[in-house]
Motif scaffolding. Structure first.
Motif, mmCIF file in Angstrom:
data_model
loop_
_atom_site.group_PDB
_atom_site.id
_atom_site.type_symbol
_atom_site.label_atom_id
_atom_site.label_comp_id
_atom_site.label_asym_id
_atom_site.label_seq_id
_atom_site.Cartn_x
_atom_site.Cartn_y
_atom_site.Cartn_z
ATOM 1 N N GLY A 14 -18.018 28.125 -52.604
ATOM 2 C CA GLY A 14 -18.933 27.000 -52.703
ATOM 3 C C GLY A 14 -18.307 25.653 -52.416
ATOM 4 O O GLY A 14 -18.919 24.620 -52.666
ATOM 5 N N ASP A 15 -17.082 25.642 -51.861
ATOM 6 C CA ASP A 15 -16.415 24.362 -51.597
ATOM 7 C C ASP A 15 -16.939 23.671 -50.339
ATOM 8 O O ASP A 15 -16.565 22.540 -50.058
ATOM 9 N N LEU A 16 -17.797 24.360 -49.572
ATOM 10 C CA LEU A 16 -18.353 23.809 -48.335
ATOM 11 C C LEU A 16 -17.245 23.314 -47.394
ATOM 12 O O LEU A 16 -17.372 22.283 -46.757
ATOM 13 N N GLY A 17 -16.176 24.079 -47.327
ATOM 14 C CA GLY A 17 -15.126 23.811 -46.349
ATOM 15 C C GLY A 17 -14.026 22.882 -46.784
ATOM 16 O O GLY A 17 -13.024 22.776 -46.101
ATOM 17 N N THR A 63 -6.571 8.054 -48.881
ATOM 18 C CA THR A 63 -5.255 7.772 -48.322
ATOM 19 C C THR A 63 -4.761 6.410 -48.808
ATOM 20 O O THR A 63 -5.557 5.593 -49.285
ATOM 21 N N PRO A 64 -3.447 6.151 -48.671
ATOM 22 C CA PRO A 64 -2.919 4.855 -49.119
ATOM 23 C C PRO A 64 -3.609 3.655 -48.458
ATOM 24 O O PRO A 64 -3.684 2.583 -49.060
ATOM 25 N N ASP A 65 -4.164 3.842 -47.242
ATOM 26 C CA ASP A 65 -4.853 2.737 -46.573
ATOM 27 C C ASP A 65 -6.368 2.767 -46.801
ATOM 28 O O ASP A 65 -7.118 2.063 -46.138
ATOM 29 N N GLY A 66 -6.831 3.613 -47.750
ATOM 30 C CA GLY A 66 -8.221 3.569 -48.183
ATOM 31 C C GLY A 66 -9.195 4.504 -47.488
ATOM 32 O O GLY A 66 -10.388 4.440 -47.752
ATOM 33 N N ARG A 67 -8.716 5.395 -46.615
ATOM 34 C CA ARG A 67 -9.627 6.323 -45.933
ATOM 35 C C ARG A 67 -9.888 7.565 -46.780
ATOM 36 O O ARG A 67 -9.035 8.010 -47.534
ATOM 37 N N ARG A 68 -11.089 8.140 -46.618
ATOM 38 C CA ARG A 68 -11.429 9.399 -47.303
ATOM 39 C C ARG A 68 -10.834 10.555 -46.513
ATOM 40 O O ARG A 68 -11.173 10.771 -45.355
ATOM 41 N N LEU A 69 -9.957 11.292 -47.169
ATOM 42 C CA LEU A 69 -9.250 12.420 -46.571
ATOM 43 C C LEU A 69 -9.877 13.720 -47.058
ATOM 44 O O LEU A 69 -10.060 13.908 -48.262
ATOM 45 N N VAL A 95 -21.032 16.479 -44.726
ATOM 46 C CA VAL A 95 -21.181 16.744 -46.161
ATOM 47 C C VAL A 95 -20.170 15.952 -46.992
ATOM 48 O O VAL A 95 -20.504 15.392 -48.020
ATOM 49 N N HIS A 96 -18.931 15.912 -46.510
ATOM 50 C CA HIS A 96 -17.853 15.321 -47.318
ATOM 51 C C HIS A 96 -17.513 13.880 -46.941
ATOM 52 O O HIS A 96 -16.616 13.290 -47.529
ATOM 53 N N ASP A 97 -18.194 13.316 -45.948
ATOM 54 C CA ASP A 97 -17.978 11.925 -45.543
ATOM 55 C C ASP A 97 -16.522 11.608 -45.214
ATOM 56 O O ASP A 97 -15.995 10.562 -45.605
ATOM 57 N N ALA A 98 -15.862 12.502 -44.499
ATOM 58 C CA ALA A 98 -14.456 12.293 -44.158
ATOM 59 C C ALA A 98 -14.277 11.111 -43.223
ATOM 60 O O ALA A 98 -15.067 10.911 -42.302
ATOM 61 N N ASP A 99 -13.235 10.330 -43.471
ATOM 62 C CA ASP A 99 -12.729 9.388 -42.474
ATOM 63 C C ASP A 99 -11.638 10.083 -41.672
ATOM 64 O O ASP A 99 -11.414 9.764 -40.515
#
Length: 138
Positions: free
Chosen positions: A45-48, A55-61, A89-93
């Motif tokens: 159920g982790d959806l990948g 990250t240290p510079d504020g991005r969603r990893l 789904v996870h809004d990755a940067d």
């Protein structure tokens, strides 16, 4: 001075390791190298997504972890499943697939098209022992 290693397994060890232990080790590398809000979310159920962090510079990893033996490459299907959720789904940067092994050429091609970073066993080992960059530094 090199940072302390966190015990990330080698490909040869993956047959004997719990996948959650690999996800925990990757999350510890993220913490060690300055990420915040690090969470291990893997499992059914982790959806990948296995590891989420900032990250240290504020991005969603968003990281998918594949603890595979040396002869088992990460294939295009693995990347496609992750690609379908990492951004939507996870809004990755920054979306990363980390493996102890290698990637097939079709997997790398797909990843390139979808802006997913492939981090193989050689990169993982260098990250772990402090001689190579973290994924967000590439």
């Amino acid at each position: 001075v090199l940072p302390a290693t966190v015990g990330v397994p080698e490909a040869a060890d993956c047959a004997d390791i719990d996948p959650l232990a690999f996800e925990d080790a990757v999350s510890e590398l993220c913490r060690r190298d300055g990420c915040s809000d690090v969470q291990v979310v893997g499992g059914a159920g982790d959806l990948g997504a296995d590891v989420l962090a900032t990250t240290p510079d504020g991005r969603r990893l968003v990281i998918q972890c594949k603890c595979y033996g040396a002869g088992h490459k990460v294939g295009s299907q693995d990347l496609q499943r992750f690609g379908g959720t990492c951004y939507a789904v996870h809004d990755a940067d920054l979306a990363v697939v980390v493996t102890t092994s290698e990637f097939t050429d079709p997997a790398v091609d797909y990843a390139t098209q979808c802006a997913i970073l492939c981090f193989d066993g050689a990169f993982l080992g260098a990250w772990n022992n402090g001689t190579g960059p973290a994924p967000w530094e590439l």
